[in-house]
Design an enzyme around this catalytic site. Structure first.
Site, PDB file in Angstrom:
ATOM      1  N   HIS A  62       0.454 -24.452  26.336  1.00  0.00           N
ATOM      2  CA  HIS A  62       1.482 -24.127  27.327  1.00  0.00           C
ATOM      3  C   HIS A  62       1.147 -24.692  28.708  1.00  0.00           C
ATOM      4  O   HIS A  62      -0.022 -24.801  29.074  1.00  0.00           O
ATOM      5  CB  HIS A  62       1.633 -22.612  27.474  1.00  0.00           C
ATOM      6  CG  HIS A  62       1.955 -21.926  26.189  1.00  0.00           C
ATOM      7  ND1 HIS A  62       1.545 -20.643  25.919  1.00  0.00           N
ATOM      8  CD2 HIS A  62       2.647 -22.324  25.096  1.00  0.00           C
ATOM      9  CE1 HIS A  62       1.974 -20.286  24.723  1.00  0.00           C
ATOM     10  NE2 HIS A  62       2.639 -21.292  24.199  1.00  0.00           N
ATOM     11  N   LYS A  71      -5.847 -21.807  35.922  1.00  0.00           N
ATOM     12  CA  LYS A  71      -6.153 -20.571  35.201  1.00  0.00           C
ATOM     13  C   LYS A  71      -7.654 -20.322  35.162  1.00  0.00           C
ATOM     14  O   LYS A  71      -8.440 -21.232  34.909  1.00  0.00           O
ATOM     15  CB  LYS A  71      -5.646 -20.650  33.756  1.00  0.00           C
ATOM     16  CG  LYS A  71      -4.141 -20.765  33.647  1.00  0.00           C
ATOM     17  CD  LYS A  71      -3.690 -20.857  32.203  1.00  0.00           C
ATOM     18  CE  LYS A  71      -2.178 -20.959  32.118  1.00  0.00           C
ATOM     19  NZ  LYS A  71      -1.721 -21.076  30.726  1.00  0.00           N
ATOM     20  N   TYR A 131      -6.506 -13.529  32.248  1.00  0.00           N
ATOM     21  CA  TYR A 131      -6.628 -14.728  33.067  1.00  0.00           C
ATOM     22  C   TYR A 131      -5.835 -14.607  34.354  1.00  0.00           C
ATOM     23  O   TYR A 131      -4.770 -14.022  34.406  1.00  0.00           O
ATOM     24  CB  TYR A 131      -6.250 -15.997  32.298  1.00  0.00           C
ATOM     25  CG  TYR A 131      -4.907 -16.002  31.621  1.00  0.00           C
ATOM     26  CD1 TYR A 131      -3.827 -16.663  32.193  1.00  0.00           C
ATOM     27  CD2 TYR A 131      -4.724 -15.363  30.397  1.00  0.00           C
ATOM     28  CE1 TYR A 131      -2.597 -16.682  31.566  1.00  0.00           C
ATOM     29  CE2 TYR A 131      -3.498 -15.381  29.762  1.00  0.00           C
ATOM     30  CZ  TYR A 131      -2.435 -16.042  30.360  1.00  0.00           C
ATOM     31  OH  TYR A 131      -1.207 -16.056  29.746  1.00  0.00           O
ATOM     32  N   ASP A 168       6.027 -22.060  19.796  1.00  0.00           N
ATOM     33  CA  ASP A 168       4.886 -22.954  19.585  1.00  0.00           C
ATOM     34  C   ASP A 168       5.084 -23.856  18.365  1.00  0.00           C
ATOM     35  O   ASP A 168       4.596 -24.988  18.350  1.00  0.00           O
ATOM     36  CB  ASP A 168       3.592 -22.149  19.483  1.00  0.00           C
ATOM     37  CG  ASP A 168       3.207 -21.531  20.830  1.00  0.00           C
ATOM     38  OD1 ASP A 168       3.725 -21.988  21.865  1.00  0.00           O
ATOM     39  OD2 ASP A 168       2.400 -20.593  20.834  1.00  0.00           O
TER      40      ASP A 168
END
Length: 181
Positions: A62, A71, A131, A168
């Protein structure tokens, strides 16, 4: 905090100092000054995300096109295989990936700067992943690269059938993906 290199210099593995004794352990999951001193970068985090997934779940790859997110990834329970793919067209590592096992008991973190697609595969019975991100979620600019694209040839350590979202499964092949200029 120790900084460990990866196959892509901009992606870093961070190993914080863990203080353990008979009571258990303590460490700073994030300290802005220590992170800047050790890694040489000072991101401005705006959002924390947390997921729980079962064994075989593959999330990714992603990214957000209009609002790229850096991130800082940490596993709080279990183990994942964490992957970053460089999708910055002008980068010398464009189209390359790096992967690393993240285990809760090792307390390591992965820094993935803006300009990368990110995904992970859960290797333990379940995993919780936390995250921090440098920009807010923007559904309109969210994109996905196909996790098993043959051009990327990511060596996922698969041991069980995968659990994938419909999004996905329908992700773009790398050659057709919108990337950063």
């Amino acid at each position: 905090m120790r900084v460990l290199p990866t196959a892509i210099p901009d992606v870093l593995i961070l190993r914080p100092a863990v203080h353990a004794d008979a009571r258990g352990w303590f460490f700073e999951g994030y300290n802005r000054r220590a992170f800047a001193a050790a890694a040489g970068i000072d991101p401005d985090f705006v959002q924390d995300n947390h997921s729980r997934s079962s064994r075989g779940t593959l999330r990714g790859l992603h990214y957000q096109l209009a609002r790229p997110q850096g991130k800082l990834v940490r596993v709080t329970e279990g183990e994942i295989y964490d992957v970053a793919v460089d999708i910055r067209r002008g980068s010398p590592t464009f189209g390359r990936w790096t992967g690393h096992h993240l285990r809760a008991e090792e307390h390591e973190l992965t820094w993935i700067p803006p300009g990368f697609a990110h995904g992970f595969l859960v290797l333990s019975d379940f995993a919780e992943v936390s995250y921090k991100v440098t920009d807010y979620y923007d559904a309109a600019s969210e994109r996905s690269v196909l996790w098993n694209d043959p051009t990327l040839a990511i060596d996922w350590p698969m041991t069980v059938p995968l659990l994938l979202s419909d999004k996905d499964r329908a992700a773009s092949p790398f050659a057709a993906a919108e990337v950063y200029a």
